[in-house]
Design a protein around this motif. Sequence first.
Motif, PDB file in Angstrom:
ATOM      1  N   ALA A 227       2.777   7.256  -6.788  1.00  0.00           N
ATOM      2  CA  ALA A 227       2.584   8.444  -7.611  1.00  0.00           C
ATOM      3  C   ALA A 227       3.298   8.303  -8.958  1.00  0.00           C
ATOM      4  CB  ALA A 227       3.072   9.689  -6.871  1.00  0.00           C
ATOM      5  N   ASP A 228       4.520   7.790  -8.931  1.00  0.00           N
ATOM      6  CA  ASP A 228       5.276   7.614 -10.180  1.00  0.00           C
ATOM      7  C   ASP A 228       4.621   6.562 -11.069  1.00  0.00           C
ATOM      8  OD1 ASP A 228       7.646   8.065 -11.865  1.00  0.00           O
ATOM      9  OD2 ASP A 228       8.224   6.041 -11.258  1.00  0.00           O
ATOM     10  N   TRP A 229       4.148   5.474 -10.456  1.00  0.00           N
ATOM     11  CA  TRP A 229       3.487   4.401 -11.199  1.00  0.00           C
ATOM     12  C   TRP A 229       2.217   4.919 -11.875  1.00  0.00           C
ATOM     13  CZ3 TRP A 229      -1.222   1.760 -10.823  1.00  0.00           C
ATOM     14  CH2 TRP A 229      -1.284   0.530 -11.480  1.00  0.00           C
ATOM     15  N   LEU A 230       1.423   5.715 -11.138  1.00  0.00           N
ATOM     16  CA  LEU A 230       0.192   6.267 -11.703  1.00  0.00           C
ATOM     17  C   LEU A 230       0.501   7.227 -12.849  1.00  0.00           C
ATOM     18  CD1 LEU A 230      -1.775   7.026  -8.399  1.00  0.00           C
ATOM     19  CD2 LEU A 230      -2.409   5.323 -10.115  1.00  0.00           C
ATOM     20  N   ALA A 231       1.451   8.138 -12.633  1.00  0.00           N
ATOM     21  CA  ALA A 231       1.763   9.136 -13.657  1.00  0.00           C
ATOM     22  C   ALA A 231       2.266   8.482 -14.939  1.00  0.00           C
ATOM     23  CB  ALA A 231       2.805  10.120 -13.113  1.00  0.00           C
ATOM     24  N   TYR A 232       3.131   7.483 -14.796  1.00  0.00           N
ATOM     25  CA  TYR A 232       3.678   6.806 -15.970  1.00  0.00           C
ATOM     26  C   TYR A 232       2.582   6.086 -16.749  1.00  0.00           C
ATOM     27  CZ  TYR A 232       6.057   3.208 -18.697  1.00  0.00           C
ATOM     28  OH  TYR A 232       6.464   2.378 -19.715  1.00  0.00           O
ATOM     29  N   HIS A 233       1.749   5.330 -16.058  1.00  0.00           N
ATOM     30  CA  HIS A 233       0.732   4.541 -16.761  1.00  0.00           C
ATOM     31  C   HIS A 233      -0.400   5.413 -17.301  1.00  0.00           C
ATOM     32  CE1 HIS A 233       2.900   1.179 -14.846  1.00  0.00           C
ATOM     33  NE2 HIS A 233       2.489   0.525 -15.913  1.00  0.00           N
ATOM     34  N   ARG A 234      -0.630   6.589 -16.706  1.00  0.00           N
ATOM     35  CA  ARG A 234      -1.575   7.532 -17.329  1.00  0.00           C
ATOM     36  C   ARG A 234      -1.080   7.906 -18.723  1.00  0.00           C
ATOM     37  NH1 ARG A 234      -1.850  10.200 -11.975  1.00  0.00           N
ATOM     38  NH2 ARG A 234      -3.939   9.763 -11.124  1.00  0.00           N
ATOM     39  N   ARG A 235       0.179   8.269 -18.812  1.00  0.00           N
ATOM     40  CA  ARG A 235       0.742   8.674 -20.102  1.00  0.00           C
ATOM     41  C   ARG A 235       0.842   7.500 -21.073  1.00  0.00           C
ATOM     42  NH1 ARG A 235       3.023  12.071 -16.265  1.00  0.00           N
ATOM     43  NH2 ARG A 235       3.001  14.280 -16.878  1.00  0.00           N
ATOM     44  N   LEU A 236       0.909   6.290 -20.510  1.00  0.00           N
ATOM     45  CA  LEU A 236       0.982   5.110 -21.369  1.00  0.00           C
ATOM     46  C   LEU A 236      -0.381   4.771 -21.969  1.00  0.00           C
ATOM     47  CD1 LEU A 236       3.585   3.432 -21.862  1.00  0.00           C
ATOM     48  CD2 LEU A 236       2.597   1.676 -20.381  1.00  0.00           C
ATOM     49  N   GLY A 237      -1.459   5.288 -21.338  1.00  0.00           N
ATOM     50  CA  GLY A 237      -2.782   5.071 -21.916  1.00  0.00           C
ATOM     51  C   GLY A 237      -3.814   4.465 -20.993  1.00  0.00           C
ATOM     52  N   VAL A 238      -3.547   4.365 -19.698  1.00  0.00           N
ATOM     53  CA  VAL A 238      -4.565   3.886 -18.758  1.00  0.00           C
ATOM     54  C   VAL A 238      -5.547   5.021 -18.498  1.00  0.00           C
ATOM     55  CG1 VAL A 238      -5.012   3.091 -16.403  1.00  0.00           C
ATOM     56  CG2 VAL A 238      -3.071   2.170 -17.699  1.00  0.00           C
ATOM     57  N   ASP A 239      -6.825   4.738 -18.669  1.00  0.00           N
ATOM     58  CA  ASP A 239      -7.862   5.762 -18.541  1.00  0.00           C
ATOM     59  C   ASP A 239      -8.393   5.897 -17.118  1.00  0.00           C
ATOM     60  OD1 ASP A 239      -8.028   6.264 -21.452  1.00  0.00           O
ATOM     61  OD2 ASP A 239      -8.787   4.205 -21.507  1.00  0.00           O
ATOM     62  N   HIS A 240      -8.351   4.813 -16.349  1.00  0.00           N
ATOM     63  CA  HIS A 240      -8.894   4.865 -14.991  1.00  0.00           C
ATOM     64  C   HIS A 240      -8.191   3.815 -14.129  1.00  0.00           C
ATOM     65  CE1 HIS A 240     -12.133   6.665 -12.525  1.00  0.00           C
ATOM     66  NE2 HIS A 240     -12.044   5.545 -11.820  1.00  0.00           N
ATOM     67  N   PHE A 241      -8.001   4.164 -12.839  1.00  0.00           N
ATOM     68  CA  PHE A 241      -7.302   3.285 -11.907  1.00  0.00           C
ATOM     69  C   PHE A 241      -8.235   2.882 -10.762  1.00  0.00           C
ATOM     70  CE2 PHE A 241      -4.142   5.960 -13.901  1.00  0.00           C
ATOM     71  CZ  PHE A 241      -3.105   5.092 -14.192  1.00  0.00           C
ATOM     72  N   TYR A 242      -8.124   1.611 -10.372  1.00  0.00           N
ATOM     73  CA  TYR A 242      -8.830   1.090  -9.203  1.00  0.00           C
ATOM     74  C   TYR A 242      -7.781   0.557  -8.238  1.00  0.00           C
ATOM     75  CZ  TYR A 242     -12.975   1.656 -12.057  1.00  0.00           C
ATOM     76  OH  TYR A 242     -13.974   2.200 -12.842  1.00  0.00           O
ATOM     77  N   LEU A 243      -7.633   1.251  -7.098  1.00  0.00           N
ATOM     78  CA  LEU A 243      -6.603   0.907  -6.121  1.00  0.00           C
ATOM     79  C   LEU A 243      -7.252   0.230  -4.922  1.00  0.00           C
ATOM     80  CD1 LEU A 243      -4.614   4.292  -6.131  1.00  0.00           C
ATOM     81  CD2 LEU A 243      -4.398   2.336  -7.700  1.00  0.00           C
ATOM     82  N   TYR A 244      -6.830  -0.991  -4.632  1.00  0.00           N
ATOM     83  CA  TYR A 244      -7.319  -1.723  -3.463  1.00  0.00           C
ATOM     84  C   TYR A 244      -6.353  -1.442  -2.317  1.00  0.00           C
ATOM     85  CZ  TYR A 244     -10.872  -4.046  -6.226  1.00  0.00           C
ATOM     86  OH  TYR A 244     -11.980  -4.300  -7.013  1.00  0.00           O
ATOM     87  N   ASP A 245      -6.815  -0.632  -1.363  1.00  0.00           N
ATOM     88  CA  ASP A 245      -5.983  -0.165  -0.260  1.00  0.00           C
ATOM     89  C   ASP A 245      -5.792  -1.302   0.740  1.00  0.00           C
ATOM     90  OD1 ASP A 245      -4.798   1.016   1.910  1.00  0.00           O
ATOM     91  OD2 ASP A 245      -6.160   2.741   1.988  1.00  0.00           O
ATOM     92  N   ASN A 246      -4.621  -1.954   0.669  1.00  0.00           N
ATOM     93  CA  ASN A 246      -4.322  -3.114   1.500  1.00  0.00           C
ATOM     94  C   ASN A 246      -3.488  -2.742   2.717  1.00  0.00           C
ATOM     95  OD1 ASN A 246      -2.528  -6.172   1.387  1.00  0.00           O
ATOM     96  ND2 ASN A 246      -4.706  -6.020   1.760  1.00  0.00           N
ATOM     97  N   SER A 247      -3.416  -1.452   3.038  1.00  0.00           N
ATOM     98  CA  SER A 247      -2.652  -1.013   4.200  1.00  0.00           C
ATOM     99  C   SER A 247      -3.400  -1.361   5.483  1.00  0.00           C
ATOM    100  CB  SER A 247      -2.406   0.492   4.138  1.00  0.00           C
ATOM    101  OG  SER A 247      -3.637   1.205   4.220  1.00  0.00           O
ATOM    102  N   ALA A 248      -2.712  -1.238   6.583  1.00  0.00           N
ATOM    103  CA  ALA A 248      -3.300  -1.611   7.866  1.00  0.00           C
ATOM    104  C   ALA A 248      -4.123  -0.488   8.485  1.00  0.00           C
ATOM    105  CB  ALA A 248      -2.201  -2.033   8.840  1.00  0.00           C
ATOM    106  N   ASN A 249      -4.115   0.682   7.870  1.00  0.00           N
ATOM    107  CA  ASN A 249      -4.836   1.804   8.478  1.00  0.00           C
ATOM    108  C   ASN A 249      -5.371   2.809   7.464  1.00  0.00           C
ATOM    109  OD1 ASN A 249      -2.419   2.773   7.643  1.00  0.00           O
ATOM    110  ND2 ASN A 249      -1.655   3.362   9.671  1.00  0.00           N
ATOM    111  N   GLY A 250      -5.547   2.389   6.225  1.00  0.00           N
ATOM    112  CA  GLY A 250      -6.125   3.268   5.227  1.00  0.00           C
ATOM    113  C   GLY A 250      -5.203   4.347   4.702  1.00  0.00           C
ATOM    114  N   THR A 251      -3.900   4.101   4.722  1.00  0.00           N
ATOM    115  CA  THR A 251      -2.953   5.143   4.335  1.00  0.00           C
ATOM    116  C   THR A 251      -2.967   5.445   2.844  1.00  0.00           C
ATOM    117  OG1 THR A 251      -1.201   3.482   4.159  1.00  0.00           O
ATOM    118  CG2 THR A 251      -1.402   4.655   6.252  1.00  0.00           C
TER     119      THR A 251
END
Length: 496
Positions: A227-251
């Motif tokens: 959450a902190d990483w997303l919020a910071y980089h939004r303000r830095l100028g990232v327009d869209h995020f693509y997250l590859y969920d590498n967890s063992a159960n879709g968390t």
Amino acid sequence: MAGAKRTLPVKARAASTLCLTHVLAVALGAALFVLFASVVLPSGFGRGVGDRLSRSWGAPTPPGQTGLEALSRPTPTGPDGAPLVPAPVAAGWQLGVVDYAMPDFETPLVFAAYVENGTDFYLYAQGTLVLFSGSTAPDLDVKACSAGGEHMRLADRWNNVFHCKSHRPLRRGEPLTLVYADETAAGGLAAVDSKAAFDGLVDVPSAGAPKYYTCASTQVKNTDYLADWLAYHRRLGVDHFYLYDNSANGTVGAALAPPRPDTDVLVWPWRKSQQQANSHMATLGRARCHWVLFSDVDEFVFVKGATGRGPAPLRRLLAQREAAGKQQVSLYRLEMGSSGVLRKTDAPLAETYTKRRKGKGLWLNYKSAVLLKDAIPYSRVHFFDLRVKPLGFNWAFIQQWDEMQAMVEWDWFKVWDPRGHIVHYSTKSWSEYIAKYSGDLNGMIPNIGFERFNYTVDSPPSFWPAFGGVYRDTAFRNYKRRIDKRDEPEPMLVIN
């Protein structure tokens, strides 16, 4: 338990031995890496593949009206006046049948596919290349691709990513896989097990379609710092995020439910698959993103300069570099230490870890942002080959390091570059460190003495307060505090 008597058999010697073992292991691995590339690999190894890639992809796209002027261009809109945005990622999107009871990463398996235009398709696999998978099984001699049991041409490959060409339109539902040489099989060929099939969706980048100016892509296992990483980089100028969920159960997807409109979550549970995930994004993103930053969630872009009003700092930096003719920007990564923290906290990383080394070991590798239209979609994790000069297969790029850094299209930031760098919080607290490394949970670094010296969560080594350095550095923490006060900028879109 907390307060329990420590049972270190040898105190000072154990601590120094563990540190020394860790350092020597890293140094030995790096030395063997370079030695293999410079001695075992013949001179010019991989250049033939690089030439083939160049022929396959053709000349780089000529520069268009992009760069600094893009910062002041209006957002493209449709007939109704609503902003035009790239298509969201469809559910599933050819990622294959998700099965969390996956085989060991050494087992050859095609786990995902991406169909670009009905005839060009990409397959993402594991266990086909020993050199990078760590497998003890032999490499697979992959000869062709397969669609519905019919052999298709293998155009090129990079590690466990394969670019296939179909001589006919693909049919909805037909399985997609690889074919390899097997003396024991009928006809001398066998198919790799696959969970991928064509779902009928194609993704053709079209002229005049809108793209996000800056995207970010990352592979995520847990959401502790997301959450902190997303919020910071939004303000830095990232327009869209693509997250590859590498967890063992879709968390990851569950933690973000419902995700914001600027975030797509792709289920990607396969082990040791970051290179494949980045490569997948390089194809998926071509129809959606102009620039893409490839970063981990414990890595924060530190763009020096303005933090108040004006263009978002990362957006401005990439526009400046594009105006200068750059197609890829690689930022050096500064490593922060443990700051003596014993147990994980809920505070942001920048607030918790403010100590680092001053000399050797402070800088380690790069992370990059790349113009996807100019990149060959095979990730080396830390950067991409550019179409203007492909570097070749496997470790051939080590022999071309000087050539890489001399490329005018590639902007390599230096140590303490005044424009910025990446801040990497790799060590974190002792509890997180021992959880990550004591049982070789990440499949990369072996147990280096935790049991031997009886180190546990409640009995840390005496050297831990100084692990990773004791020099206090609050520059990024203070910078991030200012960025966190900025309003989130509106997404910036450009017409391809």
